[in-house]
Design a protein around this motif. Structure first.
Motif, PDB file in Angstrom:
ATOM      1  N   LEU A 299       0.831  -1.202   0.000  1.00 19.15           N
ATOM      2  CA  LEU A 299       0.000   0.000   0.000  1.00 19.15           C
ATOM      3  C   LEU A 299       0.870   1.258   0.000  1.00 19.15           C
ATOM      4  O   LEU A 299       0.593   2.221  -0.715  1.00 19.15           O
ATOM      5  N   GLY A 300       1.930   1.225   0.782  1.00 17.64           N
ATOM      6  CA  GLY A 300       2.852   2.360   0.825  1.00 17.64           C
ATOM      7  C   GLY A 300       3.612   2.544  -0.476  1.00 17.64           C
ATOM      8  O   GLY A 300       3.942   3.669  -0.865  1.00 17.64           O
ATOM      9  N   TYR A 301       3.877   1.436  -1.168  1.00 21.24           N
ATOM     10  CA  TYR A 301       4.551   1.533  -2.463  1.00 21.24           C
ATOM     11  C   TYR A 301       3.668   2.224  -3.495  1.00 21.24           C
ATOM     12  O   TYR A 301       4.168   2.750  -4.490  1.00 21.24           O
ATOM     13  N   ARG A 302       2.365   2.204  -3.254  1.00 26.10           N
ATOM     14  CA  ARG A 302       1.449   2.901  -4.166  1.00 26.10           C
ATOM     15  C   ARG A 302       1.248   4.364  -3.768  1.00 26.10           C
ATOM     16  O   ARG A 302       1.281   5.256  -4.628  1.00 26.10           O
ATOM     17  N   PHE A 303       1.052   4.641  -2.489  1.00 28.44           N
ATOM     18  CA  PHE A 303       0.621   5.971  -2.085  1.00 28.44           C
ATOM     19  C   PHE A 303       1.671   6.825  -1.373  1.00 28.44           C
ATOM     20  O   PHE A 303       1.432   8.004  -1.128  1.00 28.44           O
ATOM     21  N   VAL A 304       2.824   6.252  -1.036  1.00 29.89           N
ATOM     22  CA  VAL A 304       3.841   7.012  -0.312  1.00 29.89           C
ATOM     23  C   VAL A 304       5.174   7.070  -1.058  1.00 29.89           C
ATOM     24  O   VAL A 304       5.683   8.155  -1.373  1.00 29.89           O
ATOM     25  N   SER A 305       5.733   5.928  -1.349  1.00 31.89           N
ATOM     26  CA  SER A 305       7.072   5.871  -1.934  1.00 31.89           C
ATOM     27  C   SER A 305       7.239   6.638  -3.248  1.00 31.89           C
ATOM     28  O   SER A 305       8.291   7.259  -3.461  1.00 31.89           O
ATOM     29  N   PRO A 306       6.242   6.638  -4.142  1.00 24.55           N
ATOM     30  CA  PRO A 306       6.426   7.404  -5.383  1.00 24.55           C
ATOM     31  C   PRO A 306       6.718   8.879  -5.135  1.00 24.55           C
ATOM     32  O   PRO A 306       7.511   9.498  -5.862  1.00 24.55           O
TER      33      PRO A 306
END
Length: 212
Positions: free
Chosen positions: A50-57
């Motif tokens: 989930l974080g790879y979708r909404f945070v890391s980018p």
């Protein structure tokens, strides 16, 4: 130090520029607030997807507009992330970020639809930039999440004001965000800060604010 002074120290949080070293902490915050502000750990097999979708980018593609809220132990307790030009950001997301995700998530786990991993990973395997929402007059967009321990202390307002000022300094004339329609607490928070409804669908309520 008195007990009250010790508690005051523990309640102190600071807004800091987000670094790569903060990424894991911010990704964890995303998971623990990923169910309309509630903990989403039980909904995902992979705690990072989930974080790879909404945070890391944002940390990688828009680092100058990525900020974290740290507690007295220097642990990440929240974040506010933004993109100045949403159209440009989404194009870079497709061109630069999705190839990395496809290397990590080689296939879509369609056999396990009880968990929500497959929905996010399915999105990683789509290059459909038209699926991203854009609003004329509100070219920038943001994401904000805070752990419960940092809520109700005014830090959410401070972080929104902080990112708005950063966007204004870069010439943005408006910012938008998406939220779950059933998150009444978040809706009250945003509208109190001057955001208004731009659009809605079954899954998302879109709000915007003029920065001019």
């Amino acid at each position: 130090m008195s007990a009250s002074a010790q508690q005051s120290s523990l309640d102190e949080f600071n807004i800091r520029p987000c670094t790569i070293a903060d990424e894991d902490g911010a990704v964890a915050v995303c998971l623990h607030t990923g169910d309309s502000g509630n903990d989403a750990c039980s909904f995902f097999n992979d705690p990072k997807v989930l974080g790879y979708r909404f945070v890391s980018p944002y940390i990688h593609l828009s680092p100058d507009l990525s900020f974290v809220l740290k507690d007295s132990k220097e642990e990440v307790s929240g974040y506010v992330l933004a993109a100045l030009d949403s159209e440009l950001f989404y194009q870079r997301y497709v061109d630069e970020w999705l190839p990395k995700m496809k290397q990590i998530y080689v296939s879509i786990p369609l056999e396990d639809r009880v968990k929500r991993d497959w929905e996010v990973i399915q999105g990683f395997h789509s290059n459909n930039i038209e699926s991203f929402k854009l609003f004329e007059g509100y070219p920038s967009h943001l994401h904000i999440d805070l752990l419960p321990k940092a809520q109700g202390k005014g830090y959410g307002t401070k972080m929104i004001c902080h990112i708005e000022n950063e966007l204004k300094q870069r010439g943005s004339k408006g910012v938008h965000l998406g939220m779950a329609p059933n998150n009444t607490r978040a809706f009250k928070f945003y509208t109190k800060l001057g955001f208004s409804i731009l659009a809605s669908d079954e899954d998302t309520l879109w709000l915007g604010k003029n920065l001019c």
